[in-house]
Write an enzyme that holds these catalytic residues in place. Structure first.
Site, short mmCIF file in Angstrom:
data_model
loop_
_atom_site.label_atom_id
_atom_site.label_comp_id
_atom_site.label_asym_id
_atom_site.label_seq_id
_atom_site.Cartn_x
_atom_site.Cartn_y
_atom_site.Cartn_z
N THR A 51 0.74 -1.37 -0.13
CA THR A 51 -0.02 -0.15 -0.16
C THR A 51 1.43 1.26 0.22
OG1 THR A 51 -1.49 -1.34 0.79
CG2 THR A 51 -1.93 1.35 1.39
N GLU A 52 1.85 1.55 0.47
CA GLU A 52 2.64 2.34 1.08
C GLU A 52 3.45 2.32 -0.31
OE1 GLU A 52 3.19 5.06 3.41
OE2 GLU A 52 2.24 3.93 4.90
N SER A 53 4.14 1.46 -1.09
CA SER A 53 4.97 1.80 -2.18
C SER A 53 5.24 0.52 -3.16
CB SER A 53 6.63 1.72 -1.35
OG SER A 53 6.99 0.20 -0.73
N TYR A 88 -6.62 4.13 3.54
CA TYR A 88 -5.50 3.86 4.18
C TYR A 88 -5.63 2.57 4.41
CZ TYR A 88 -1.25 2.66 5.60
OH TYR A 88 0.19 2.85 5.96
#
Length: 263
Positions: A110-112, A207
Site C-alpha cells: 500500500t505504501e510503495s 488507507y
C-alpha cells in the site's frame, strides 16, 4: 476489512498501466479498473461474534471464494518482479522483529508497491515510506557520505526503521491494528487528537481499509486477532485515491480479462 457500521465489503479493483505497474483500489476509480477479487460482505450488527471453528473472524467464513481470492493475491505477489527483489529483506525483517510477515507485505504494498526508491510528494522515502525525521527517531543517522533520505532507499535500512516504528505504534495502541495503521499514515498525534480514533481524513480512512483488506486476504483472520473496534460515525464516501503499485509482467491490455480473476 475495516469494521464499519453496517455493511462492509473488501473488493479490490486493479488496472495495469503502460509501464506495467498495477494500481489497486478499493473501488473502481475509472473505466480502466476491473475487479481483481471480490471480498466477503458482512454486517457488523449481525455478524460481529467471537471467532469460531471454520471462520476467519467475525462473520468472515473461510469458503471457497475467500480462499480463492487469497490464493490469487498471494500468487500475484509471488510473480511481482519488484517484490521478488526485496522479498528476502521483508522476510528477514519479519523474523528479526516478530512482526507478521503478511502484515508487512500488505503495508509495504500500500505504501510503495515494493519500490525501494519511491519518494512521495511529501518526502517519504522507500519501501515503508518513512519521513527522514521519523527514521531518525528510530535509528537512521546521516553520515559524511549519505543523508538519511538516501539511506532510506536501502531496503534493509528502510525496513528495520519502519518495523521499529510500527512496533512503537503497536505499543501505543495495543490490540488496535486499525489505530496503528491510522497512526502510521496520519501520525500518532492525529489519532490521539481525535480521541483514540481513526482521524476523519479520507486518505487515512481509505488507507486503513486498504491495508486491512489486503492483510485479511493474505492471512485470513489475522486482522481480527489484532482486535479493532468499529469506526465511529457513518461510513465516509470514498472519493480520494488509495493506490498500491506492483510492477507487473502483464501489459495493460491483459487486465481486460480481469473477470477471470474472480473466485
Amino acid at each position: 476489512m475495516l469494521l464499519l457500521p453496517g455493511m462492509a465489503k473488501a473488493d479490490i479493483w486493479a488496472y495495469v498501466d503502460a509501464q506495467g505497474v498495477t494500481h489497486f483500489s478499493n473501488q473502481a476509480l475509472d473505466a480502466r479498473y476491473r475487479l481483481f477479487f471480490r471480498g466477503s460482505s458482512f454486517d457488523t450488527q449481525r455478524d460481529a461474534m467471537p471467532r469460531q471453528a471454520g471462520q476467519a473472524g467475525p462473520g468472515l467464513k473461510v469458503d471457497a471464494a475467500s480462499a480463492g481470492a487469497a490464493a490469487k493475491l498471494a500468487g500475484y505477489f509471488a510473480n511481482s518482479n519488484q517484490y521478488k527483489q526485496v522479498r528476502t529483506h521483508v522476510e528477514r525483517t519479519a523474523q528479526s522483529t516478530g512482526l507478521d510477515h503478511e502484515l508487512l507485505k500488505a503495508l509495504i504494498a500500500t505504501e510503495s508497491g515494493f519500490a525501494a526508491h519511491a519518494v512521495s510528494p511529501k518526502g517519504a522515502v522507500g519501501l515503508m515510506q518513512l519521513m527522514p525525521d521519523t527514521a531518525q527517531r528510530f535509528g537512521v543517522r546521516a553520515d559524511k557520505d549519505r543523508t538519511v533520505a538516501q539511506k532510506l532507499t536501502d531496503p534493509a535500512t528502510n525496513l528495520q526503521a519502519g518495523a521499529r516504528y510500527l512496533q512503537y505504534l503497536m505499543g501505543l495502541f495495543p490490540g488496535r491494528l486499525d489505530l496503528v495503521l491510522a497512526a502510521y499514515n496520519a501520525g500518532e498525534n492525529a489519532v490521539k487528537r481525535f480521541g483514540q480514533a481513526i482521524p476523519p481524513y479520507q486518505e487515512t480512512q481509505n488507507y486503513v481499509r486498504t491495508v486491512l483488506a489486503l492483510y485479511e486476504q493474505l492471512a485470513p483472520g489475522a486482522a481480527q486477532n489484532h482486535g479493532r473496534a468499529a469506526v465511529p460515525g457513518r461510513t465516509p464516501a470514498v472519493t480520494g485515491r488509495v493506490r498500491m503499485e506492483l510492477p507487473g509482467s502483464q501489459p495493460a491490455a491483459d487486465l481486460s480479462n480481469t473477470p477471470s480473476f474472480l473466485p
